[in-house]
Scaffold this motif. Structure first.
Motif, PDB file in Angstrom:
ATOM      1  N   SER A  16       0.855  -1.191   0.000  1.00 57.90           N
ATOM      2  CA  SER A  16       0.000   0.000   0.000  1.00 57.90           C
ATOM      3  C   SER A  16       0.884   1.232   0.000  1.00 57.90           C
ATOM      4  O   SER A  16       1.966   1.239   0.589  1.00 57.90           O
ATOM      5  CB  SER A  16      -0.924   0.012   1.225  1.00 57.90           C
ATOM      6  N   PHE A  17       0.418   2.250  -0.695  1.00 60.76           N
ATOM      7  CA  PHE A  17       1.149   3.515  -0.725  1.00 60.76           C
ATOM      8  C   PHE A  17       1.106   4.178   0.645  1.00 60.76           C
ATOM      9  O   PHE A  17       0.143   4.012   1.407  1.00 60.76           O
ATOM     10  CB  PHE A  17       0.541   4.462  -1.762  1.00 60.76           C
ATOM     11  N   GLN A  18       2.141   4.975   0.944  1.00 57.95           N
ATOM     12  CA  GLN A  18       2.143   5.766   2.169  1.00 57.95           C
ATOM     13  C   GLN A  18       1.063   6.849   2.064  1.00 57.95           C
ATOM     14  O   GLN A  18       0.820   7.386   0.979  1.00 57.95           O
ATOM     15  CB  GLN A  18       3.515   6.417   2.384  1.00 57.95           C
ATOM     16  N   PRO A  19       0.393   7.180   3.184  1.00 57.96           N
ATOM     17  CA  PRO A  19      -0.664   8.203   3.123  1.00 57.96           C
ATOM     18  C   PRO A  19      -0.181   9.519   2.523  1.00 57.96           C
ATOM     19  O   PRO A  19      -0.911  10.175   1.773  1.00 57.96           O
ATOM     20  CB  PRO A  19      -1.076   8.370   4.598  1.00 57.96           C
ATOM     21  N   GLU A  20       1.061   9.912   2.841  1.00 56.30           N
ATOM     22  CA  GLU A  20       1.550  11.187   2.338  1.00 56.30           C
ATOM     23  C   GLU A  20       1.837  11.162   0.838  1.00 56.30           C
ATOM     24  O   GLU A  20       2.039  12.217   0.217  1.00 56.30           O
ATOM     25  CB  GLU A  20       2.817  11.610   3.089  1.00 56.30           C
ATOM     26  N   ALA A  40      -0.112   7.484 -16.644  1.00 55.64           N
ATOM     27  CA  ALA A  40       0.559   7.778 -15.372  1.00 55.64           C
ATOM     28  C   ALA A  40       1.292   6.570 -14.816  1.00 55.64           C
ATOM     29  O   ALA A  40       1.749   6.599 -13.675  1.00 55.64           O
ATOM     30  CB  ALA A  40      -0.458   8.290 -14.349  1.00 55.64           C
ATOM     31  N   VAL A  41       1.443   5.501 -15.585  1.00 52.12           N
ATOM     32  CA  VAL A  41       2.004   4.267 -15.047  1.00 52.12           C
ATOM     33  C   VAL A  41       3.450   4.439 -14.580  1.00 52.12           C
ATOM     34  O   VAL A  41       3.829   3.928 -13.514  1.00 52.12           O
ATOM     35  CB  VAL A  41       1.887   3.116 -16.075  1.00 52.12           C
ATOM     36  N   ALA A  48       5.686   4.032  -6.165  1.00 48.05           N
ATOM     37  CA  ALA A  48       5.564   2.747  -5.473  1.00 48.05           C
ATOM     38  C   ALA A  48       6.945   2.234  -5.064  1.00 48.05           C
ATOM     39  O   ALA A  48       7.123   1.696  -3.962  1.00 48.05           O
ATOM     40  CB  ALA A  48       4.866   1.726  -6.377  1.00 48.05           C
ATOM     41  N   GLN A  49       7.927   2.403  -5.931  1.00 51.52           N
ATOM     42  CA  GLN A  49       9.279   1.958  -5.607  1.00 51.52           C
ATOM     43  C   GLN A  49       9.818   2.699  -4.391  1.00 51.52           C
ATOM     44  O   GLN A  49      10.431   2.098  -3.499  1.00 51.52           O
ATOM     45  CB  GLN A  49      10.197   2.169  -6.818  1.00 51.52           C
ATOM     46  N   LYS A  50       9.578   4.011  -4.342  1.00 48.65           N
ATOM     47  CA  LYS A  50      10.048   4.787  -3.198  1.00 48.65           C
ATOM     48  C   LYS A  50       9.351   4.349  -1.912  1.00 48.65           C
ATOM     49  O   LYS A  50       9.973   4.282  -0.838  1.00 48.65           O
ATOM     50  CB  LYS A  50       9.809   6.285  -3.443  1.00 48.65           C
ATOM     51  N   ASP A  51       8.060   4.049  -1.978  1.00 52.86           N
ATOM     52  CA  ASP A  51       7.312   3.647  -0.784  1.00 52.86           C
ATOM     53  C   ASP A  51       7.579   2.195  -0.393  1.00 52.86           C
ATOM     54  O   ASP A  51       7.121   1.744   0.660  1.00 52.86           O
ATOM     55  CB  ASP A  51       5.805   3.848  -1.010  1.00 52.86           C
ATOM     56  N   VAL A  64      -0.503  -0.678  -8.524  1.00 51.70           N
ATOM     57  CA  VAL A  64      -0.468   0.335  -9.585  1.00 51.70           C
ATOM     58  C   VAL A  64      -1.438  -0.039 -10.702  1.00 51.70           C
ATOM     59  O   VAL A  64      -2.188   0.808 -11.212  1.00 51.70           O
ATOM     60  CB  VAL A  64       0.968   0.486 -10.132  1.00 51.70           C
ATOM     61  N   ALA A  65      -1.455  -1.317 -11.087  1.00 55.08           N
ATOM     62  CA  ALA A  65      -2.353  -1.760 -12.158  1.00 55.08           C
ATOM     63  C   ALA A  65      -3.808  -1.549 -11.779  1.00 55.08           C
ATOM     64  O   ALA A  65      -4.621  -1.091 -12.590  1.00 55.08           O
ATOM     65  CB  ALA A  65      -2.090  -3.228 -12.474  1.00 55.08           C
ATOM     66  N   ASP A  66      -4.163  -1.877 -10.533  1.00 48.16           N
ATOM     67  CA  ASP A  66      -5.550  -1.711 -10.088  1.00 48.16           C
ATOM     68  C   ASP A  66      -5.953  -0.242 -10.074  1.00 48.16           C
ATOM     69  O   ASP A  66      -7.069   0.115 -10.458  1.00 48.16           O
ATOM     70  CB  ASP A  66      -5.732  -2.311  -8.696  1.00 48.16           C
TER      71      ASP A  66
END
Length: 325
Positions: A16-20, A40-41, A48-51, A64-66
């Motif tokens: 899951s992505f970070q909230p920020e 925007a992929v 996503a890589q950073k998170d 990301v796909a979803d």
């Protein structure tokens, strides 16, 4: 380039992505229309890589796909094609070592030996999780070769000794200073510049001396006008433009209405109308045919005001204000 596959075992079952990060995701998705969200992929994979600790897991790919309503395989294709996306875990400080010709000629091979002795094989992560490395193609800092990128920062003009010290500080959790590691400012010559160093080249004094030459006048100081001043001066000087100026107001003379509620008036048109002294529905509702011709000549879109019936729209908006009051 060999086959690139996700590390399925290390990736876990979810991501899951970070909230920020959500605000940044919304920014990138907002750059594309609803039926073009797949554009925007790449930025979403980067986020996503950073998170995800600096690498992309398979669950991150699915997230990301979803979000973009893309088939998983399409996102997989992008992630495995671009080497900027890492598909296995990396250290907290991931070193990308440039091995392209300029860096190689300046000692990149010696830096590889430092990585091998201090970290291990390529893409291995040290036991403390702090360091990993890989060799990459040109990072665009050839004049400061040899160099590496550590996370988002460049470290340039490296020697085996200075590079080993940087890695040791990172291993110990200490701060390191990015940029050139020798006596150099950015990409200037090492030790300071020896040419174009005379201050008079840049302080304007040499240009001032040119006014003594025949037929050469000193340059006039540039006059900067605000948009409202330009519109006012254009409106006041004699013109062969058609029509008659409508009633205009000074800024602040009345509470401005939201002119963008009139269909056909966007942000730019609203600002141009304000520059002409038009701020309220009442002003537009009172326009005559001559007033419309004058405004259209200044805004340079003949026929639009009547075609979109700004006057009737303004009259209706003015009436609705009165009803609310």
């Amino acid at each position: 380039m060999g086959a690139r596959r996700f590390d399925l075992e290390a990736g876990g079952e979810s991501f899951s992505f970070q909230p920020e990060t959500e605000e940044t995701i919304a920014f990138w998705r907002g750059k594309y229309p609803g039926d073009r969200q797949q554009s925007a992929v790449i930025p979403l994979l980067w986020l996503a890589q950073k998170d995800n600790g600096g690498w992309l897991s398979e669950p991150a790919l699915r997230e990301v796909a979803d979000r973009l309503e893309m088939p998983y395989i399409r996102v997989y294709e992008v992630a495995t094609f671009y080497t900027m996306f890492r598909l296995q875990p990396v250290g907290k400080n991931h070193i990308q070592l440039c091995g392209t010709t300029p860096c190689m000629l300046r000692g990149a091979n010696d830096l590889k030996e430092v990585c091998a002795s201090k970290i291990g094989r390529k893409m291995a992560v040290t036991d403390d999780g702090r360091l990993s490395w890989e060799e990459v193609e040109c990072l665009g800092a050839c004049v400061n070769a040899p160099m590496v990128q550590i996370n988002d920062d460049y470290f340039e003009d490296l020697t085996p000794e200075s590079f080993a010290e940087i890695l040791e500080r990172l291993r110990n959790g200490a701060d390191v200073e990015p940029g050139p590691q020798i006596d150099r400012v950015n990409s200037e010559p090492a030790g300071g510049t020896e040419v174009l160093s005379d201050p008079s080249l840049f302080d304007g004094s040499r240009v001032a001396s040119l006014v003594s030459l025949p037929n050469l006048k000193p340059p006039e100081p540039e006059q900067v006008q605000e948009p409202a001043e330009i519109a006012k001066s254009e409106a006041e000087k004699p013109s062969d433009q058609p029509g008659k100026a409508p009633m205009r107001l000074e800024a602040g003379a009345a509470t401005p209405d939201d002119l963008q509620k009139i269909k056909g008036v966007g942000e730019v048109n609203a600002r141009q109308l304000n520059d002409l002294g038009i701020f309220t529905y009442a002003q537009i509702a009172a326009w005559s045919a001559e007033n419309i011709a004058w405004v259209e000549a200044h805004l340079k879109f003949a026929g639009r005001i009547q075609r979109e019936d700004w006057v009737a729209q303004a009259e209706a908006l003015k009436a609705s204000q009165a009803t609310v009051t």
